[in-house]
Design a protein around this motif. Structure first.
Motif, PDB file in Angstrom:
ATOM      1  N   ARG A  26      37.847  46.921 -35.217  1.00  0.00           N
ATOM      2  CA  ARG A  26      39.123  46.831 -34.629  1.00  0.00           C
ATOM      3  C   ARG A  26      38.944  46.149 -33.245  1.00  0.00           C
ATOM      4  N   VAL A  27      40.273  45.305 -33.229  1.00  0.00           N
ATOM      5  CA  VAL A  27      40.464  44.768 -31.808  1.00  0.00           C
ATOM      6  C   VAL A  27      41.005  45.974 -31.147  1.00  0.00           C
ATOM      7  N   ILE A  28      40.564  46.231 -29.819  1.00  0.00           N
ATOM      8  CA  ILE A  28      41.151  47.273 -29.022  1.00  0.00           C
ATOM      9  C   ILE A  28      41.573  46.629 -27.717  1.00  0.00           C
ATOM     10  N   ALA A  29      41.461  45.339 -27.562  1.00  0.00           N
ATOM     11  CA  ALA A  29      41.721  44.613 -26.368  1.00  0.00           C
ATOM     12  C   ALA A  29      41.942  43.452 -26.468  1.00  0.00           C
ATOM     13  N   ARG A  30      42.858  42.463 -26.010  1.00  0.00           N
ATOM     14  CA  ARG A  30      42.918  41.216 -26.222  1.00  0.00           C
ATOM     15  C   ARG A  30      43.674  40.184 -25.183  1.00  0.00           C
ATOM     16  N   LEU A  31      43.310  38.992 -24.748  1.00  0.00           N
ATOM     17  CA  LEU A  31      43.781  38.214 -23.557  1.00  0.00           C
ATOM     18  C   LEU A  31      43.875  36.852 -24.238  1.00  0.00           C
ATOM     19  N   PRO A  32      45.082  36.469 -24.705  1.00  0.00           N
ATOM     20  CA  PRO A  32      45.317  34.989 -25.009  1.00  0.00           C
ATOM     21  C   PRO A  32      45.458  34.179 -23.802  1.00  0.00           C
ATOM     22  N   TYR A  33      44.987  32.795 -24.101  1.00  0.00           N
ATOM     23  CA  TYR A  33      45.161  31.883 -23.113  1.00  0.00           C
ATOM     24  C   TYR A  33      45.289  30.466 -23.532  1.00  0.00           C
ATOM     25  N   VAL A  34      45.790  29.483 -22.789  1.00  0.00           N
ATOM     26  CA  VAL A  34      45.608  28.231 -23.078  1.00  0.00           C
ATOM     27  C   VAL A  34      44.833  27.563 -22.505  1.00  0.00           C
ATOM     28  N   VAL A  35      44.007  26.666 -23.001  1.00  0.00           N
ATOM     29  CA  VAL A  35      43.001  25.694 -22.341  1.00  0.00           C
ATOM     30  C   VAL A  35      43.764  24.315 -21.928  1.00  0.00           C
ATOM     31  N   ARG A  36      43.512  23.845 -20.653  1.00  0.00           N
ATOM     32  CA  ARG A  36      44.087  22.868 -20.438  1.00  0.00           C
ATOM     33  C   ARG A  36      42.923  22.007 -19.673  1.00  0.00           C
ATOM     34  N   GLY A  37      42.680  20.928 -19.789  1.00  0.00           N
ATOM     35  CA  GLY A  37      41.941  19.820 -19.250  1.00  0.00           C
ATOM     36  C   GLY A  37      40.465  20.034 -19.659  1.00  0.00           C
ATOM     37  N   ARG A  38      39.447  19.260 -18.975  1.00  0.00           N
ATOM     38  CA  ARG A  38      38.235  19.181 -19.391  1.00  0.00           C
ATOM     39  C   ARG A  38      37.244  19.244 -18.087  1.00  0.00           C
ATOM     40  N   GLY A  39      35.907  19.393 -18.321  1.00  0.00           N
ATOM     41  CA  GLY A  39      35.020  19.087 -17.353  1.00  0.00           C
ATOM     42  C   GLY A  39      35.433  20.017 -15.935  1.00  0.00           C
ATOM     43  N   PRO A  40      35.360  19.347 -14.955  1.00  0.00           N
ATOM     44  CA  PRO A  40      35.706  19.756 -13.497  1.00  0.00           C
ATOM     45  C   PRO A  40      37.139  20.383 -13.552  1.00  0.00           C
ATOM     46  N   LEU A  41      38.103  20.036 -14.158  1.00  0.00           N
ATOM     47  CA  LEU A  41      39.363  20.370 -14.107  1.00  0.00           C
ATOM     48  C   LEU A  41      39.752  21.323 -14.960  1.00  0.00           C
ATOM     49  N   ARG A  42      38.951  22.174 -15.816  1.00  0.00           N
ATOM     50  CA  ARG A  42      39.325  23.012 -17.031  1.00  0.00           C
ATOM     51  C   ARG A  42      40.037  24.301 -16.376  1.00  0.00           C
ATOM     52  N   VAL A  43      41.351  24.380 -17.150  1.00  0.00           N
ATOM     53  CA  VAL A  43      42.088  25.540 -16.694  1.00  0.00           C
ATOM     54  C   VAL A  43      42.370  26.423 -17.754  1.00  0.00           C
ATOM     55  N   LEU A  44      42.344  27.871 -17.648  1.00  0.00           N
ATOM     56  CA  LEU A  44      42.859  28.686 -18.517  1.00  0.00           C
ATOM     57  C   LEU A  44      44.306  29.243 -17.902  1.00  0.00           C
ATOM     58  N   THR A  45      45.297  28.882 -18.872  1.00  0.00           N
ATOM     59  CA  THR A  45      46.624  28.998 -18.301  1.00  0.00           C
ATOM     60  C   THR A  45      47.815  29.540 -19.219  1.00  0.00           C
ATOM     61  N   MET A  46      49.048  29.474 -18.930  1.00  0.00           N
ATOM     62  CA  MET A  46      49.934  30.005 -19.765  1.00  0.00           C
ATOM     63  C   MET A  46      50.441  28.702 -20.795  1.00  0.00           C
ATOM     64  N   PRO A  47      51.002  29.285 -21.849  1.00  0.00           N
ATOM     65  CA  PRO A  47      51.778  28.264 -22.628  1.00  0.00           C
ATOM     66  C   PRO A  47      52.939  27.827 -22.273  1.00  0.00           C
TER      67      PRO A  47
END
Length: 217
Positions: A26-47
């Motif tokens: 069962r999934v008992i915790a989750r944290l969605p995110y949107v990936v933007r950018g690549r390499g040195p500018l990779r960001v996990l952020t809001m949709p």
């Protein structure tokens, strides 16, 4: 509702991922995110079009001390499960009041306030809660405008775009993006799209509300 897969598919198709913690299948915790950018500018952020996101953890039925320990453990596990990135930026849901594991891991936390109106089933209570000048503005507007909900997402986007154009800004979403989200919300009876229109059929203002079983936004 902003953490639901159908919402994320609508606002960020093929661009969202999630960290999860599972136990006994069962999934008992989750944290969605949107990936933007690549390499040195990779960001996990809001949709886009999503005011809050943040983690969800299954609440423990144990006593307060053990429940807090359980929550801290799950939040720490979610943070550790995030992929490597140069930045992680999210607005957590106001229902998530704990972010200590992120603070311990070196993240910077900022406090913001979300105001929620209770008792939406009583129009009289809401009316009394408005400032006097707002009630006066509403009374004046009622003499000149009617509220409709049948003008469609194209008209809504056209008026909405003008709000940002006056500020020299692009709209937060294209018409195609809004159409996709509107279709997902409408299919679940989870939205209202309102237009304030005068007798010449000119639209003076628009409002868009979405909701789930807990709240409307």
């Amino acid at each position: 509702m902003f953490q639901q897969p159908w919402w994320l598919d609508a606002v960020a198709p093929s661009r969202w991922e999630e960290a999860t913690v599972e136990r006994d299948g069962r999934v008992i915790a989750r944290l969605p995110y949107v990936v933007r950018g690549r390499g040195p500018l990779r960001v996990l952020t809001m949709p886009p079009l999503t005011p809050t996101l943040g983690p969800w953890v299954e609440r423990s039925q144990a006593g307060p001390a053990r429940a807090l320990s359980h929550e801290l453990e799950l939040l720490g596990a979610l943070e550790a499960a995030l992929p490597r990135a140069d930045e992680f930026s999210q607005n957590f849901s106001p229902t998530m009041l704990n972010a200590l594991p992120f603070h311990w891991a070196g993240y910077r936390l900022e406090m913001k306030y979300t105001y929620r109106l209770q008792g939406l089933d009583s129009e009289e209570t809401l009316w009394k809660g408005l400032r006097g000048n707002i009630r006066s503005d509403i009374r004046k507007a009622r003499k000149l405008l009617v509220v409709r909900d049948d003008l469609g997402v194209d008209e809504f986007h056209a008026v909405w775009t003008k709000t940002f154009a006056r500020q020299g800004l692009p709209p937060p979403a294209s018409l195609a993006d809004l159409q996709r989200l509107d279709a997902a919300c409408a299919a679940r009876d989870a939205r209202a799209m309102l237009f304030a229109v005068d007798e010449a059929d000119r639209v003076h203002a628009v409002a868009y509300a979405v909701w789930d079983e807990q709240a409307a936004f």
